[in-house]
Motif scaffolding. Structure first.
Motif, PDB file in Angstrom:
ATOM      1  N   ASP A  72       0.872  -1.177   0.000  1.00 52.40           N
ATOM      2  CA  ASP A  72       0.000   0.000   0.000  1.00 52.40           C
ATOM      3  C   ASP A  72       0.904   1.220   0.000  1.00 52.40           C
ATOM      4  O   ASP A  72       1.334   1.699   1.059  1.00 52.40           O
ATOM      5  CB  ASP A  72      -0.924   0.000   1.208  1.00 52.40           C
ATOM      6  N   ALA A  73       1.248   1.709  -1.188  1.00 52.40           N
ATOM      7  CA  ALA A  73       2.261   2.747  -1.341  1.00 52.40           C
ATOM      8  C   ALA A  73       2.031   3.981  -0.463  1.00 52.40           C
ATOM      9  O   ALA A  73       2.946   4.411   0.249  1.00 52.40           O
ATOM     10  CB  ALA A  73       2.374   3.151  -2.810  1.00 52.40           C
ATOM     11  N   PRO A  74       0.820   4.596  -0.447  1.00 54.69           N
ATOM     12  CA  PRO A  74       0.651   5.791   0.386  1.00 54.69           C
ATOM     13  C   PRO A  74       0.806   5.498   1.873  1.00 54.69           C
ATOM     14  O   PRO A  74       1.338   6.327   2.621  1.00 54.69           O
ATOM     15  CB  PRO A  74      -0.764   6.278   0.040  1.00 54.69           C
ATOM     16  N   GLU A  75       0.375   4.309   2.301  1.00 49.93           N
ATOM     17  CA  GLU A  75       0.541   3.950   3.709  1.00 49.93           C
ATOM     18  C   GLU A  75       2.007   3.698   4.062  1.00 49.93           C
ATOM     19  O   GLU A  75       2.388   3.729   5.232  1.00 49.93           O
ATOM     20  CB  GLU A  75      -0.289   2.697   4.026  1.00 49.93           C
ATOM     21  N   GLN A  76       2.821   3.443   3.053  1.00 53.81           N
ATOM     22  CA  GLN A  76       4.254   3.194   3.273  1.00 53.81           C
ATOM     23  C   GLN A  76       5.088   4.429   2.961  1.00 53.81           C
ATOM     24  O   GLN A  76       6.287   4.334   2.733  1.00 53.81           O
ATOM     25  CB  GLN A  76       4.700   1.998   2.420  1.00 53.81           C
ATOM     26  N   GLY A  77       4.448   5.609   2.961  1.00 48.16           N
ATOM     27  CA  GLY A  77       5.176   6.861   2.811  1.00 48.16           C
ATOM     28  C   GLY A  77       5.381   7.326   1.391  1.00 48.16           C
ATOM     29  O   GLY A  77       6.206   8.213   1.150  1.00 48.16           O
ATOM     30  N   LEU A  78       4.646   6.777   0.437  1.00 48.95           N
ATOM     31  CA  LEU A  78       4.870   7.129  -0.970  1.00 48.95           C
ATOM     32  C   LEU A  78       3.652   7.819  -1.585  1.00 48.95           C
ATOM     33  O   LEU A  78       3.434   7.740  -2.791  1.00 48.95           O
ATOM     34  CB  LEU A  78       5.226   5.879  -1.775  1.00 48.95           C
ATOM     35  N   ALA A  79       2.887   8.506  -0.772  1.00 49.24           N
ATOM     36  CA  ALA A  79       1.708   9.203  -1.293  1.00 49.24           C
ATOM     37  C   ALA A  79       2.084  10.284  -2.300  1.00 49.24           C
ATOM     38  O   ALA A  79       1.305  10.590  -3.219  1.00 49.24           O
ATOM     39  CB  ALA A  79       0.912   9.825  -0.142  1.00 49.24           C
ATOM     40  N   ASP A  80       3.283  10.862  -2.160  1.00 48.14           N
ATOM     41  CA  ASP A  80       3.727  11.920  -3.069  1.00 48.14           C
ATOM     42  C   ASP A  80       4.606  11.381  -4.192  1.00 48.14           C
ATOM     43  O   ASP A  80       5.151  12.162  -4.988  1.00 48.14           O
ATOM     44  CB  ASP A  80       4.506  12.993  -2.295  1.00 48.14           C
ATOM     45  N   ASP A  81       4.778  10.073  -4.262  1.00 49.57           N
ATOM     46  CA  ASP A  81       5.631   9.498  -5.300  1.00 49.57           C
ATOM     47  C   ASP A  81       5.004   9.699  -6.673  1.00 49.57           C
ATOM     48  O   ASP A  81       3.783   9.579  -6.826  1.00 49.57           O
ATOM     49  CB  ASP A  81       5.827   7.995  -5.038  1.00 49.57           C
ATOM     50  N   PRO A  82       5.813  10.004  -7.690  1.00 52.06           N
ATOM     51  CA  PRO A  82       5.257  10.222  -9.041  1.00 52.06           C
ATOM     52  C   PRO A  82       4.441   9.037  -9.560  1.00 52.06           C
ATOM     53  O   PRO A  82       3.444   9.238 -10.259  1.00 52.06           O
ATOM     54  CB  PRO A  82       6.507  10.442  -9.903  1.00 52.06           C
TER      55      PRO A  82
END
Length: 375
Positions: A96-106
């Motif tokens: 879960d990318a946003p839950e793992q700190g990647l909500a702002d990832d392109p």
């Protein structure tokens, strides 16, 4: 996604797919489909990547034409999670990318991908691309070790297929090159040699003698180039050979002048007789070229019996050059073009052996060939 697969079922299905005689892209897509089902994700992709040009392309995909990530799709690498798989520790596991700190990832901002599992793929020691599995929706649980191991299994299997395809392509190119050298260069050379011989039979000329020697030298060089082109092909059939007998035969084939040879002890080992003759003949020529006409050469089995050595009492090879001496074109001599030791390395690699350069007992060069099958 199809019905869930157990680990055993997934492996069996994957092995069945990889064992089929199919075009690579079709086989890769089927392997990705097995991974997609086992991991419970929406899509699987095999990519080709070039970080310098920010290039990302799906060369195989389970996403159909018209989908979000079909085969042939080209993207900017910076907008994908694959950049993380090639820049950091591989594999990358995002349930879960946003839950793992990647909500702002392109990748999340542009494509809304919550789930990603990606592994880097290398060919010939260089980055080729990635194997990745993705979903728009997050997974309820992180990827576990069994799932990661299975994804890595697919990556390594496809990596092996790609490596074999590249190797086959190299062999095809070498065969074509050898054909050109053999026919297109040798034909006019033979004509020139014949005309010079005719002229020399009717009159003496220092210029004709020099021309004849030069043409003969060209023929030797062509033979060396052809040998280099053919030695890298894997050995298919071997015979049980005697080190003593092979060395004696090769010594008789080399112009040795006042050089001397001794064999410390015999060794029985398996090899392709024709290939191994090229190895010894070129090691002997190398020793004589660099050690002088009166160089002493010694051959014998390694202490553990798993190979053999060839050493001389010449000037030796500087430690800084020992990794480079096998490269095509590397030479410190005045006559050669740096093919002799490249031929030696080709013979070694074709047999699956290893070769190392050390300092000999008398300060000269010592070549140790190991991992030899010596029953």
């Amino acid at each position: 996604m199809g019905d869930a697969l157990s680990a055993t079922e997934a492996r069996e299905r994957l092995y069945e797919v990889m064992g089929r005689d199919l075009p690579f892209e079709e086989k890769a897509t089927l392997a990705l489909s097995v991974g997609e089902t086992y991991l419970g994700v929406e899509n699987g992709h095999l990519t080709r990547i070039d970080p310098e040009s920010d290039y990302w392309r799906a060369i195989a995909s389970t996403d159909p034409e018209g989908g979000t990530f079909p085969a042939g799709l080209q993207l900017d690498l910076r907008n994908t999670y694959c950049r993380l798989a090639i820049d950091g520790e591989s594999p990358v596991r995002l349930h879960d990318a946003p839950e793992q700190g990647l909500a702002d990832d392109p990748a999340f901002q542009r494509y809304g991908l919550h789930c990603y599992h990606g592994s880097a793929i290398t060919i010939d020691g260089e980055l080729f691309g990635t194997l990745c599995f993705v979903s728009m929706e997050p997974r309820a649980e992180p990827f576990d070790e069994a799932e990661t191991l299975f994804a890595e299994l697919i990556a390594r299997m496809l990596e092996t297929e790609l490596q074999e395809a590249r190797t086959d392509a190299k062999i095809d190119r070498l065969d074509q090159f050898a054909s050109v050298v053999s026919h297109d260069l040798r034909s006019p050379l033979n004509v020139a040699q014949g005309r010079v011989d005719i002229e020399r039979s009717s009159r003496d000329s220092e210029h004709l003698e020099i021309a004849a020697r030069s043409l003969d030298r060209m023929e030797d060089l062509i033979a060396d180039v052809l040998t280099v082109a053919r030695q890298g092909q894997e050995v298919e059939e071997t015979e049980l050979l005697s080190l003593d007998a092979v060395v004696e035969e090769c010594w008789d084939a080399v112009r040795t002048d006042d050089a001397s040879l001794s064999v410390a002890a015999d060794l029985r080992f398996k090899a392709d007789p024709s290939r191994v003759r090229h190895l010894f003949e070129n090691l002997f020529r190398n020793a004589i070229e660099h050690g002088g006409d009166d160089v002493s050469i010694r051959v014998g089995p390694l202490d553990d019996g798993g190979g053999f050595y060839v050493e001389d009492d010449g000037p030796g090879i500087p430690e800084a050059d020992r990794e480079r001496v096998f490269k095509t074109g590397f030479t410190t001599g005045s006559e050669g073009i740096g093919l002799g030791l490249a031929i030696v390395e080709g013979v070694v690699e074709a047999h699956g052996w290893r070769i190392a350069v050390e300092e000999g007992a008398d300060g000269g060069a010592r070549f140790e060939v190991s991992d030899v099958v010596a029953p």
